[in-house]
Design an enzyme around this catalytic site. Structure first.
Site, PDB file in Angstrom:
ATOM      1  N   LYS A 133       0.860  -1.188   0.000  1.00 53.38           N
ATOM      2  CA  LYS A 133       0.000   0.000   0.000  1.00 53.38           C
ATOM      3  C   LYS A 133       0.892   1.232   0.000  1.00 53.38           C
ATOM      4  O   LYS A 133       1.788   1.354   0.851  1.00 53.38           O
ATOM      5  CB  LYS A 133      -0.883   0.015   1.252  1.00 53.38           C
ATOM      6  CG  LYS A 133      -1.983  -1.034   1.237  1.00 53.38           C
ATOM      7  CD  LYS A 133      -3.216  -0.513   0.531  1.00 53.38           C
ATOM      8  CE  LYS A 133      -4.400  -1.441   0.727  1.00 53.38           C
ATOM      9  NZ  LYS A 133      -5.577  -0.974  -0.039  1.00 53.38           N
ATOM     10  N   ASP A 161      -0.731  -0.152  -4.519  1.00 56.68           N
ATOM     11  CA  ASP A 161      -2.086   0.396  -4.471  1.00 56.68           C
ATOM     12  C   ASP A 161      -2.051   1.747  -3.778  1.00 56.68           C
ATOM     13  O   ASP A 161      -1.704   1.840  -2.602  1.00 56.68           O
ATOM     14  CB  ASP A 161      -3.013  -0.565  -3.713  1.00 56.68           C
ATOM     15  CG  ASP A 161      -4.463  -0.099  -3.721  1.00 56.68           C
ATOM     16  OD1 ASP A 161      -4.762   0.922  -4.382  1.00 56.68           O
ATOM     17  OD2 ASP A 161      -5.297  -0.760  -3.079  1.00 56.68           O
ATOM     18  N   GLU A 190      -2.148   0.533  -8.656  1.00 56.39           N
ATOM     19  CA  GLU A 190      -3.585   0.800  -8.712  1.00 56.39           C
ATOM     20  C   GLU A 190      -3.873   2.278  -8.460  1.00 56.39           C
ATOM     21  O   GLU A 190      -3.446   2.828  -7.440  1.00 56.39           O
ATOM     22  CB  GLU A 190      -4.332  -0.022  -7.653  1.00 56.39           C
ATOM     23  CG  GLU A 190      -4.277  -1.516  -7.846  1.00 56.39           C
ATOM     24  CD  GLU A 190      -4.929  -2.242  -6.685  1.00 56.39           C
ATOM     25  OE1 GLU A 190      -5.998  -1.785  -6.217  1.00 56.39           O
ATOM     26  OE2 GLU A 190      -4.365  -3.257  -6.235  1.00 56.39           O
ATOM     27  N   ASP A 213      -9.198   0.222 -10.367  1.00 57.71           N
ATOM     28  CA  ASP A 213      -9.882  -0.443  -9.256  1.00 57.71           C
ATOM     29  C   ASP A 213     -11.175   0.329  -8.979  1.00 57.71           C
ATOM     30  O   ASP A 213     -12.249  -0.055  -9.440  1.00 57.71           O
ATOM     31  CB  ASP A 213      -8.961  -0.473  -8.031  1.00 57.71           C
ATOM     32  CG  ASP A 213      -9.617  -1.054  -6.787  1.00 57.71           C
ATOM     33  OD1 ASP A 213     -10.812  -1.387  -6.828  1.00 57.71           O
ATOM     34  OD2 ASP A 213      -8.940  -1.167  -5.750  1.00 57.71           O
ATOM     35  N   LYS A 235     -13.158  -6.192  -7.001  1.00 60.48           N
ATOM     36  CA  LYS A 235     -13.570  -6.522  -5.631  1.00 60.48           C
ATOM     37  C   LYS A 235     -15.052  -6.895  -5.684  1.00 60.48           C
ATOM     38  O   LYS A 235     -15.927  -6.012  -5.699  1.00 60.48           O
ATOM     39  CB  LYS A 235     -13.341  -5.327  -4.700  1.00 60.48           C
ATOM     40  CG  LYS A 235     -11.867  -4.965  -4.490  1.00 60.48           C
ATOM     41  CD  LYS A 235     -11.742  -3.813  -3.498  1.00 60.48           C
ATOM     42  CE  LYS A 235     -10.296  -3.607  -3.050  1.00 60.48           C
ATOM     43  NZ  LYS A 235      -9.457  -3.030  -4.116  1.00 60.48           N
TER      44      LYS A 235
END
Length: 320
Positions: A133, A161, A190, A213, A235
């Protein structure tokens, strides 16, 4: 003869889980168990705070309404994404549509001291793919950490991300600290910037591949082959029914994009279903499901190899 049960649950989270600037102390959700004769199917409904449009309470109301309709013979699905996904999973298990085979590999989510991470990742067996992250700290620090990991482990590939955290300037500050020779081993980043146009420009200017995303859930999004766009991250809890997930996977694959099935911090039951969906729809692509360690317990179905305690169904609060 149709019958159904609905359970409500709450799992304590490890300290330090922060989503969109809010601390997540518990993960709250629902299970639906559908039965038709001897057959049974489960689904998880767990809207993700800060990401899902619907609340847990709204999802509960919609689920109970849908279950009552289903018991009366209705074949439709609810509108709310988390409820549509959970209900469709229960139906897919009930009818045998969802295969049992699962991909329990997971790209490990890297947090903590970079030196410790190097040791951990260096010992990873097989294909070395990990997730980091970025955007939570200074962009320069993120760039230095990513560069350190890629430099220390020559066969490591990273998925990054940013959750749209960066301005174009911050994104460039990040890239400045990543050696151009290592950038090809960033599998994708992302949503680096707040807008898709800024993210596209970042990919063009830096040579760092990006992935969509959040964009997938925006009304104006269309699947297109674009320079610098390498992947989409789906997701399902935020997407909707299993059919909608399948449609998105097919659209992305038709353009040659990598598709990663990713967790919305579901319970162990939901994660095991996502592992099955990944094996079914995205075989050969490592799913992004390394979130169970954020919780203090499993429920109903354990994740293989997890040492967390697992609650049985009769330990859950039953609503129906």
């Amino acid at each position: 003869m149709r019958s159904a049960q609905v359970y409500r649950w709450q799992i304590p989270m490890d300290a330090g889980v922060v989503l969109r600037d809010r601390r997540l102390k518990t993960r709250d959700g629902l299970y639906v168990c559908l039965r038709d004769g001897e057959r049974e199917g489960w689904g998880e409904i767990s809207p993700l705070p800060g990401f899902s449009q619907e609340t847990w309470e709204e999802a509960q109301t919609a689920l109970l309404t849908w279950v009552n309709d289903w018991l009366q013979g209705s074949e439709g699905l609810p509108e709310m994404p988390s409820v549509a996904f959970g209900a469709s999973c229960a139906l897919a298990e009930l009818t045998g549509v969802l295969p049992e085979a699962a991909d329990y590999r997971a790209a490990p989510l890297c947090t903590g001291d970079p030196d410790d991470l190097v040791l951990r990742l260096a010992d990873m067996p097989g294909e070395k793919i990990a997730k980091v992250k970025v955007g939570l700290y200074e962009a320069v620090r993120d760039g230095m950490v990513v560069n350190l990991l890629l430099e220390a482990i020559p066969d490591l590939h990273l998925r990054l991300d940013a959750n749209r955290a960066w301005t174009p300037l911050k994104a460039q500050q990040f890239a400045k600290y990543v050696n151009p020779d290592y950038r090809a081993r960033i599998a994708f980043l992302e949503e680096p910037c707040k807008t898709r146009d800024d993210s596209r420009a970042f990919a063009r200017e830096t040579g760092i591949a990006i992935a969509w995303d959040e964009s997938l859930r925006e009304a104006d999004f269309t699947f297109e082959a674009e320079e610098g766009v390498k992947a989409v991250v789906i997701k399902p809890t935020l997407t909707g029914s299993l059919d909608k997930v399948r449609e998105q996977v097919a659209a992305a694959h038709a353009l040659g994009l990598t598709v990663v099935i990713s967790s919305s911090i579901e319970s162990s039951l939901g994660l095991t279903q996502l592992a099955r969906i990944a094996a079914w729809l995205t075989p050969g692509t490592l799913p992004g499901l390394d979130t169970l360690h954020l919780m203090q317990a499993q429920q109903v179905r354990p994740w293989p190899g997890s040492a967390l305690p697992c609650l049985k169904r009769d330990e859950l609060e039953r609503l129906l």
